[in-house]
Design an enzyme around this catalytic site. Structure first.
Site, PDB file in Angstrom:
ATOM      1  N   ASN A  50       0.821  -1.213   0.000  1.00 12.89           N
ATOM      2  CA  ASN A  50       0.000   0.000   0.000  1.00 12.89           C
ATOM      3  C   ASN A  50       0.852   1.259   0.000  1.00 12.89           C
ATOM      4  O   ASN A  50       1.980   1.252   0.501  1.00 12.89           O
ATOM      5  CB  ASN A  50      -0.862   0.083   1.278  1.00 12.89           C
ATOM      6  CG  ASN A  50      -1.987  -0.925   1.303  1.00 12.89           C
ATOM      7  OD1 ASN A  50      -2.466  -1.360   0.259  1.00 12.89           O
ATOM      8  ND2 ASN A  50      -2.404  -1.306   2.487  1.00 12.89           N
ATOM      9  N   ASP A  64       0.763   4.565   1.952  1.00  9.93           N
ATOM     10  CA  ASP A  64       0.115   5.078   3.172  1.00  9.93           C
ATOM     11  C   ASP A  64       0.105   6.601   3.155  1.00  9.93           C
ATOM     12  O   ASP A  64       1.160   7.235   3.079  1.00  9.93           O
ATOM     13  CB  ASP A  64       0.876   4.611   4.422  1.00  9.93           C
ATOM     14  CG  ASP A  64       0.709   3.128   4.703  1.00  9.93           C
ATOM     15  OD1 ASP A  64      -0.080   2.464   4.002  1.00  9.93           O
ATOM     16  OD2 ASP A  64       1.367   2.642   5.635  1.00  9.93           O
ATOM     17  N   ASN A  79       5.187  -4.372   5.021  1.00  7.56           N
ATOM     18  CA  ASN A  79       5.833  -4.088   6.306  1.00  7.56           C
ATOM     19  C   ASN A  79       6.433  -5.363   6.916  1.00  7.56           C
ATOM     20  O   ASN A  79       7.544  -5.358   7.450  1.00  7.56           O
ATOM     21  CB  ASN A  79       4.825  -3.505   7.309  1.00  7.56           C
ATOM     22  CG  ASN A  79       4.239  -2.185   6.850  1.00  7.56           C
ATOM     23  OD1 ASN A  79       4.827  -1.492   6.027  1.00  7.56           O
ATOM     24  ND2 ASN A  79       3.067  -1.833   7.371  1.00  7.56           N
ATOM     25  N   THR A 104      -1.389 -10.476  20.677  1.00 13.35           N
ATOM     26  CA  THR A 104      -0.746  -9.235  21.124  1.00 13.35           C
ATOM     27  C   THR A 104      -1.768  -8.410  21.905  1.00 13.35           C
ATOM     28  O   THR A 104      -2.952  -8.376  21.572  1.00 13.35           O
ATOM     29  CB  THR A 104      -0.163  -8.436  19.936  1.00 13.35           C
ATOM     30  OG1 THR A 104      -1.203  -8.186  18.986  1.00 13.35           O
ATOM     31  CG2 THR A 104       0.956  -9.196  19.255  1.00 13.35           C
ATOM     32  N   GLY A 162      -1.383  -4.975  22.996  1.00 17.82           N
ATOM     33  CA  GLY A 162      -1.046  -3.551  23.053  1.00 17.82           C
ATOM     34  C   GLY A 162       0.018  -3.297  24.123  1.00 17.82           C
ATOM     35  O   GLY A 162       1.047  -3.980  24.176  1.00 17.82           O
ATOM     36  N   GLY A 187       1.771  -6.156  26.213  1.00 19.19           N
ATOM     37  CA  GLY A 187       2.687  -7.145  25.655  1.00 19.19           C
ATOM     38  C   GLY A 187       2.004  -8.167  24.774  1.00 19.19           C
ATOM     39  O   GLY A 187       1.106  -7.842  23.988  1.00 19.19           O
ATOM     40  N   GLY A 193       2.458  -4.277  14.877  1.00 23.22           N
ATOM     41  CA  GLY A 193       2.104  -5.693  14.738  1.00 23.22           C
ATOM     42  C   GLY A 193       2.845  -6.345  13.573  1.00 23.22           C
ATOM     43  O   GLY A 193       3.256  -7.505  13.653  1.00 23.22           O
ATOM     44  N   ASP A 194       3.030  -5.596  12.487  1.00 24.88           N
ATOM     45  CA  ASP A 194       3.727  -6.152  11.311  1.00 24.88           C
ATOM     46  C   ASP A 194       5.196  -6.408  11.637  1.00 24.88           C
ATOM     47  O   ASP A 194       5.781  -7.407  11.197  1.00 24.88           O
ATOM     48  CB  ASP A 194       3.639  -5.176  10.126  1.00 24.88           C
ATOM     49  CG  ASP A 194       2.201  -4.806   9.803  1.00 24.88           C
ATOM     50  OD1 ASP A 194       1.299  -5.615  10.095  1.00 24.88           O
ATOM     51  OD2 ASP A 194       1.985  -3.706   9.256  1.00 24.88           O
TER      52      ASP A 194
HETATM   53  O1  RIB Z   1      -0.376  -2.469   9.734  1.00 24.18           O
HETATM   54  C1  RIB Z   1      -0.150  -1.205   9.189  1.00 24.18           C
HETATM   55  C2  RIB Z   1      -0.535  -1.169   7.745  1.00 24.18           C
HETATM   56  O2  RIB Z   1      -1.925  -1.393   7.647  1.00 24.18           O
HETATM   57  C3  RIB Z   1      -0.303   0.159   7.066  1.00 24.18           C
HETATM   58  O3  RIB Z   1       0.993   0.255   6.490  1.00 24.18           O
HETATM   59  C4  RIB Z   1      -1.441   0.236   6.061  1.00 24.18           C
HETATM   60  O4  RIB Z   1      -1.036   0.193   4.738  1.00 24.18           O
HETATM   61  C5  RIB Z   1      -2.375  -0.914   6.406  1.00 24.18           C
HETATM   62  O5  RIB Z   1      -2.240  -1.934   5.538  1.00 24.18           O
END
Ligand code: RIB
Length: 293
Positions: A10, A12, A42, A211, A213, A216, A242-243
């Site tokens: 994406n 952003d 990510n 997860t 927040g 932890g 999270g990614d």
């Molecule tokens: O997890 C974050 C991502 O969620 C962002 O980069 C956005 O593109 C969405 O996909």
């Protein structure tokens, strides 16, 4: 063992706001930036910055060249990326003064992944390879089915949640990486322990990483449960936390680390990510994470 991330890409568009816009309200943002993002991209960048070569498959439109460049520059193998005639996926992200975000997605070319393309990519991978998936792309059901049939080890982030994921058979998934909101939607339970009870009750062979927040993360498998506290940090922007966690966790699995070691590494990497602005641009190199640990 190889890692294939069949995932979203994406652009952003990130707006700094005093608070998330309310129904009927118009607000002015105090900042705007455009970043490469997408949960898939990510995660691939995170696994690469953790030190592993990841193959990323997914579709971008004519306006998505920057995303390919970012992946390549980040050490991700882009040979399976596909260019379509459509518009690249994008995300409108509000980041509040507290560093929290809310996101509107336009899937664009992320929804142009068809079965023939999926079959072509997967034919290059084999039993035991890791298949990373999220729910920002089309044909997730087919990817889950084919990955399972091939004996790939599937790491699924069920985000964004939808009706398919609420009811899908996820028994082919090795690692389910989800947050509390997704856990509630999948199980109907509120409390983390009960979310895990329900998921492991249904999928006894699964490893679930929930997860929480600022509280932890908790890991549970048939072998037991491990809690991982958050690393203290100054929160600037939680986007891609999270990614980062998922990408670093995948890298640790490839290295044969224990779940405990993997959780620690992933939690520390996520803490560094939230201390910077933007999604993939704030994901740290392994060296930085290890110094921090
Ligand atoms: O997890 C974050 C991502 O969620 C962002 O980069 C956005 O593109 C969405 O996909």
């Amino acid at each position: 063992m190889r890692i294939l991330n069949f995932g979203s890409l994406n652009i952003d568009k990130v707006y700094k706001v005093p608070h998330f816009v309310r129904p009927g309200e118009t607000i002015s943002s105090s900042g705007y930036q455009c970043f490469p993002g997408g949960k898939g991209l990510n995660q691939s960048i995170a696994a690469a910055r953790a030190g592993h070569r990841v193959c990323h498959a997914g579709s971008i439109g004519a306006d998505g060249g920057l995303l390919e460049e970012v992946l390549s520059a980040g050490g991700v193998d882009t040979r399976y990326l596909r260019k379509t005639e459509g518009i690249t996926g994008h995300a409108l992200i509000q980041v509040s003064a507290a560093g929290e975000n809310c996101i509107i997605l336009f899937p664009g070319s992320n929804h142009e992944n068809d079965r023939a393309y999926i079959d072509e990519v997967l034919s290059d991978f084999e039993r035991g390879d890791i298949l990373m998936l999220q729910n920002e792309i089309s044909n997730l059901d087919y990817l889950l089915q084919r990955g399972r049939e091939k004996g790939m080890r599937i790491m699924l982030n069920p985000s964004p949640m939808d009706d398919f994921l609420r009811t899908a058979d996820l028994s082919g998934v090795t690692w389910l990486m989800l947050n509390e909101t997704e856990g509630k939607e999948m199980t109907g339970e509120e409390e983390p322990g009960r979310i895990l009870d329900r998921l492991l009750g249904r999928y006894p062979d699964m490893q679930v990483i929930l997860t929480l927040g600022g509280d932890g993360a908790v890991y549970r498998s048939r072998d037991g449960e491990i809690s991982q506290p958050c690393y203290p940090t100054r929160v600037v922007d939680t986007t891609a936390a999270g990614d980062t966690f998922t990408g670093y966790f995948a890298a640790a699995m490839v290295e044969g680390k224990s779940a405990q070691e993997a959780l620690r590494l992933a939690a520390c990497a996520a803490a560094v990510t939230v201390s910077g602005e933007g999604a993939s641009v704030s994901i740290p190199e392994r060296r930085v994470v290890e110094e921090r640990m």
